[in-house]
Design a protein around this motif. Structure first.
Motif, short mmCIF file in Angstrom:
data_model
loop_
_atom_site.label_atom_id
_atom_site.label_comp_id
_atom_site.label_asym_id
_atom_site.label_seq_id
_atom_site.Cartn_x
_atom_site.Cartn_y
_atom_site.Cartn_z
N ARG B 188 52.02 79.08 1.71
CA ARG B 188 52.20 78.10 0.40
C ARG B 188 52.13 76.80 0.68
N THR B 189 52.15 76.70 2.03
CA THR B 189 51.95 75.17 2.19
C THR B 189 50.91 74.57 2.96
N SER B 190 50.64 73.20 2.84
CA SER B 190 49.48 72.74 3.46
C SER B 190 49.40 73.08 5.11
N VAL B 191 50.67 72.89 5.57
CA VAL B 191 50.89 73.17 6.99
C VAL B 191 50.45 74.59 7.45
N GLY B 192 50.62 75.65 6.30
CA GLY B 192 50.17 77.04 6.59
C GLY B 192 48.79 77.27 6.67
N LEU B 193 48.23 76.30 5.55
CA LEU B 193 46.71 76.80 5.43
C LEU B 193 45.94 76.03 6.85
N LEU B 194 46.45 74.96 7.33
CA LEU B 194 45.95 74.30 8.36
C LEU B 194 46.07 75.19 9.55
N THR B 195 47.31 75.74 9.76
CA THR B 195 47.56 76.69 10.79
C THR B 195 46.36 77.95 11.07
N TYR B 196 46.39 78.56 9.81
CA TYR B 196 45.11 79.47 9.68
C TYR B 196 43.90 78.99 10.23
N ALA B 197 43.54 77.79 9.44
CA ALA B 197 42.35 77.12 9.69
C ALA B 197 42.13 76.83 11.03
N ILE B 198 43.04 76.16 11.62
CA ILE B 198 42.71 75.97 13.26
C ILE B 198 42.62 77.16 14.06
N GLY B 199 43.54 78.07 13.65
CA GLY B 199 43.31 79.49 14.42
C GLY B 199 41.92 80.05 14.19
N GLY B 200 41.20 79.79 12.94
CA GLY B 200 39.95 80.38 12.55
C GLY B 200 38.91 79.49 13.15
N ASN B 201 39.03 78.36 13.05
CA ASN B 201 38.01 77.45 13.64
C ASN B 201 38.16 76.03 13.85
N GLU B 202 38.68 75.71 14.96
CA GLU B 202 39.39 74.47 15.01
C GLU B 202 38.69 73.25 14.98
N GLU B 203 37.37 73.36 15.54
CA GLU B 203 36.14 72.56 15.49
C GLU B 203 35.97 72.20 13.99
N ALA B 204 35.78 73.18 13.21
CA ALA B 204 35.65 72.75 11.85
C ALA B 204 36.70 71.98 11.20
#
Ligand SMILES: Nc1ncnc2c1ncn2[C@@H]1O[C@H](COP(=O)(O)OP(=O)(O)OP(=O)(O)O)[C@@H](O)[C@H]1O
Ligand SMILES: [Mg+2]
Lengths: 513, 321
Positions: B188-204
């Motif tokens: 539910r937080t921005s940090v959470g979304l970015l955590t998943y996103a970094i794990g998914g594709n840090e480059e992007a």
């Protein structure tokens, strides 16, 4: 009249493919003749990739039958397909980046012959690779690593690999999307030769003119349904496009309106003599200078490997700059990373969307709000589902992203729809200087028009746009000024007034090699 | 009947479609099997012990999962929890701090170790595996230097963590609370979304102009804080701060994540998975003890279970990094 009765090498009957929540193919009958180039066209998400993935064993159909030379077959995986002589050249590159070109081609051979351990001698391998590269007219050292190649070169290596696999039926999923028209011509020569040698090809493309250059027959898919199949000689681009869209296309390129308000007083972005470090791959920029004014679209035109992508990345600090200056609104800027760039209102939209543009495990909405999630969240922390959904919903509507569910996973979108998500994300950042690297790669005609209109309207709202493109028509249709780049140097800058297509092409061509 | 297997398959398919479905299904099977094997298993006394044992592991698994979801790895949980426990105990026993202050000092130690990990990864650009391996070794060394290898005894006041509140020990409430916090944080937080996103594709994410390094720093620090709480829980459970507390726990933490459906490749997994995984891992040990299985053999069993979980997880996944 007499009809050429050629043998049908591959056919499908009533192919249905269901994904959770989406029916990608709704009972498609398709056939491919011996020595035929059969083009498949359709809008983003029409089911083109799904069809060839089924033929090549990447997906298994939910229902329906496949026949190879009249015999019913079951294709359960890629190996089955290869045994039947069917190979797919993917829309997304499927080479191993850290291996050499020769090794990548060798991998394919091992796969077919099942001799993983029989490592060929280096010399033979190189010789072999050279032969196949010759066939696709790619003059590169087979020892060079795939990761150092450009998108287009990789495409050609993939085709070389398919030929190496000795496939009779080659499915090509948008092979020309990353190629310039000249490179496409080379590819077509290769395809024509292969056709004469008795190969049959399924050829997916978004460029209708290509269908009429190379294909024998054309099939149009719309929303998972085959709506049209005809000999190319008996139809017209107009008719094909009409079937694709389900309606008539009024205007292909939006007429370029001279921006009345475009007053070139003070540049928003000024680049002075930008030089990048040579990092072994690609080209390095040397002394690139230009200005971009508010409301202006600067078209940067160049062939593959001319330095367009390097320029885009250098502007946002993703490529090391050794000398030169960048000024934003007259103030000298230090840009060390995309974070710095975004703070100054500069955003780069990458060409390689899967690798640099998207987090494919996440949803459409997550990807679109990603760069500004701190802003949309309350106290920068608590996400506002409502806000995010409405932002995503707006873009889904205006860019016509299909399916329209904001919580759909990006990995399951069709290629063109993925590109639209990247564009939506970048526009949502609010950056006023947008660097668009091949923004209409792999996007269907209808949407291309939409995206081009959008780029134009952004400019008239005062955005400054650097359009990196290898599509001469796109540059001519959109740009206020055109900058020609070759081997990392600016070779021409001119107003886009009464410029002819031929002259521009010759400028590009002139600098080759 | 032909339709039965198909139905079973469909049911399984439907269950495993939810990120947490697989782990919960495994948990249900494990509980059923355990209660069939050992009648003592379901007794409240045994369950109480089980939950008390799960609590510290659940916390380090929660911390570890944030790091794994980012596509990194953290090998420091065991040492961090020991360091936090020992420093807190020393503050309390040797330097005469109040209990609450001592607990807070312990938590701060964890945050600090985590922050160091984060800085090593983001500023010094060292891969997380190496950076946290250094913390694992150096942290344990620090603990041994501080304690001279001797336990710090007399921590009976730490019992505030084991007393019962509404029939459930405070420690168990804590892990429920932190499970909930972690869920909110990641989903539910921005940090959470970015955590998943970094794990998914840090480059992007980097190209998106996001401050990836800050997100990493925050996550490593928070994870350190979680490990510290686990260390304090150990103090409370044993009423002693042992220098060898948490020895090898980094592996249990990673195993809990895997059992809980967190993909080691990053970006995929439910935030509550690690809690379920930690409970399963503890349960397994518990049952093996109840059944009187040779302790060394228990390790082998754990290994087999881990592999099974990993196989189940990666089914349908095309490539594993
Ligand atoms: N693995 C998948 N899971 C769920 N849906 C999928 C999956 N793959 C494709 N789809 C959906 O199936 C439909 C057809 O997709 P497909 O990739 O075949 O389109 P396409 O015609 O190749 O489009 P494009 O021109 O954009 O490449 C789309 O709606 C897409 O979202
Ligand atoms: Mg496609």
């Amino acid at each position: 009249m007499f009809k050429l009765s050629s043998e049908i090498v591959l056919s499908t009957k009533g192919i249905v493919k269901e994904f959770p929540g989406v029916v990608a193919l709704k009972g498609v009958d398709f056939d491919l003749r011996q020595s035929e180039i059969h083009s498949v066209v359709g809008q983003n998400g029409a089911g083109k990739s799904t069809l060839v993935k089924i033929l090549s064993g990447v997906y298994t159909p939910t229902r329906g039958e496949i026949f190879v030379r009249g015999v019913r077959v079951r294709i359960r995986n890629v190996r089955d397909a290869k045994k039947l002589g069917i190979t797919l050249v993917h829309q997304e590159a499927t080479l191993v980046p850290n291996l050499s070109v020769a090794e990548n081609i060798a991998l394919a051979l091992y796969g077919v012959r099942g001799t993983v351990f029989a490592r060929a001698k280096e010399k033979e391998l190189l010789e072999l690779a050279r032969n196949y590269l010759e066939l696709v007219k790619l003059r590169i050292d087979p020892r060079s690593k795939v990761r150092d190649l450009g998108v287009g070169e990789r495409q050609l290596v993939q085709i070389a690999r398919a030929i190496a696999e000795n496939a009779d039926i080659i499915c090509l999923d948008e092979p020309t999307s990353p190629l310039t028209s000249m490179e496409a011509k080379v590819l077509f020569e290769v395809m024509e030769e292969l056709r004469k040698k008795g190969k049959s090809m399924v050829f997916i493309t978004h460029r209708v003119e290509e269908v009429f250059q190379i294909a024998n027959r054309v099939t149009v898919l719309r929303d998972g349904v085959k709506v049209f199949t005809e000999d190319v000689s008996k139809t017209s681009p107009y008719e094909v496009i009409k079937h694709m869209l389900g309606k008539e296309l009024e205007e292909f390129y939006p007429p370029r309106v001279e921006a009345k308000s475009l007053s070139r007083v003070s540049p928003r972005l000024r680049v002075v003599s930008l030089t990048t470090a040579s990092n072994g791959k690609g080209v390095k920029l040397e002394g690139v200078s230009f200005d971009v004014y508010p409301g202006e679209i600067l078209g940067v035109v160049g062939l593959l490997g001319s330095g367009k992508t390097e320029l885009g990345k250098a502007l946002v600090g993703a490529q090391r700059v050794v000398s030169g200056e960048i000024y934003v609104n007259g103030v000298k800027a230090t840009i060390k990373s995309p974070v710095d760039a975004l703070k100054l209102g500069i955003f780069y939209i990458p060409e390689d969307r899967r690798r640099e543009g998207l987090v494919t495990q996440l949803t459409i909405s997550d990807n679109i709000v990603l760069p500004k999630v701190f802003k949309t969240s309350s106290m920068s922390l608590i996400r506002q589902a409502q806000v995010e959904r409405s932002i995503a919903g707006r873009w889904i509507k205006s860019l016509r992203i299909v399916p329209s569910d904001p919580s759909f996973k990006v990995a399951n979108l069709s290629g063109g729809n993925q590109q639209k998500v990247v564009i939506a994300k970048s526009l949502e950042t609010g950056a006023k200087i947008l660097i668009l690297d091949e923004p209409t790669f792999g996007i269907d005609i209808g949407t291309k028009v939409e995206i081009r209109k959008l780029i134009r309207s952004l400019a008239s709202e005062g955005y400054s746009i650097v359009l990196l493109t290898s599509d001469v028509d796109e540059a001519l249709a959109l740009s206020d000024r055109i900058l020609v780049i070759a081997s990392g140097r600016v070779t021409n800058v001119m107003e886009n007034r009464n410029l002819s297509r031929e002259i521009l092409i010759s400028m590009l061509g002139g600098q080759v090699g | 009947m032909v339709s039965t297997p198909r139905n079973l398959r469909e049911i399984l398919g439907a269950v495993t479609k939810y990120e947490l479905g697989g782990p919960l299904l495994a948990l249900a099977l494990l509980v059923a099997a355990s209660s069939a094997l050992s009648p003592r298993f379901l007794e409240p006394y045994n369950q109480r012990i089980l939950l008390l044992q799960t609590a510290p592991l659940a916390l380090i698994a929660l911390g570890e999962s944030m790091i794994i979801l980012m596509g990194s790895i953290d090998l420091s949980p065991g040492s961090t929890m020991a360091l936090a426990g020992v420093v807190s105990a020393a503050a309390f026993r040797v330097y005469g701090f109040q209990l609450h202050a001592s607990l807070a000092i312990g938590a701060l130690v964890g945050l600090a170790v985590g922050a160091v990990n984060g800085l090593l990864v983001t500023k010094a650009r060292i891969p997380s595996f190496v950076a946290t391996l250094a913390s694992l070794v150096a942290g344990r060394g620090l603990v041994l230097v501080l304690t001279e290898g001797q336990p710090i005894v007399g921590l009976s006041q730490y019992r505030v963590l084991t007393i019962e509140l509404v029939g459930v020990p405070v420690m168990v409430w804590l892990f429920i609370l932190f499970g909930a916090i972690n869920y909110v944080l990641l989903k539910r937080t921005s940090v959470g979304l970015l955590t998943y996103a970094i794990g998914g594709n840090e480059e992007a994410v980097r190209y998106s102009g996001v401050r990836v390094d800050i997100v990493k720093l925050v996550n490593f620090s928070l994870a350190g804080g979680y490990y510290a709480i686990a260390g304090l829980m150990m103090n409370a459970r044993l009423e002693v701060a042992y220098p060898w507390t948490g020895w090898g726990y980094e592996l249990d933490a990673i195993a809990s994540c895997v059992l809980g459906g967190i993909m080691l490749s990053g970006g995929v997994g439910n935030p509550l998975g690690p809690v379920v995984g930690a409970y399963m891992l503890t349960l397994l040990t518990n049952v093996l003890i109840l059944l009187g299985v040779n302790p060394y053999l228990q390790w082998v069993v754990k290994g087999v279970v881990l592999v099974t979980a990993a196989v189940a997880l990666t089914r349908g996944v095309r490539y594993v990094k």
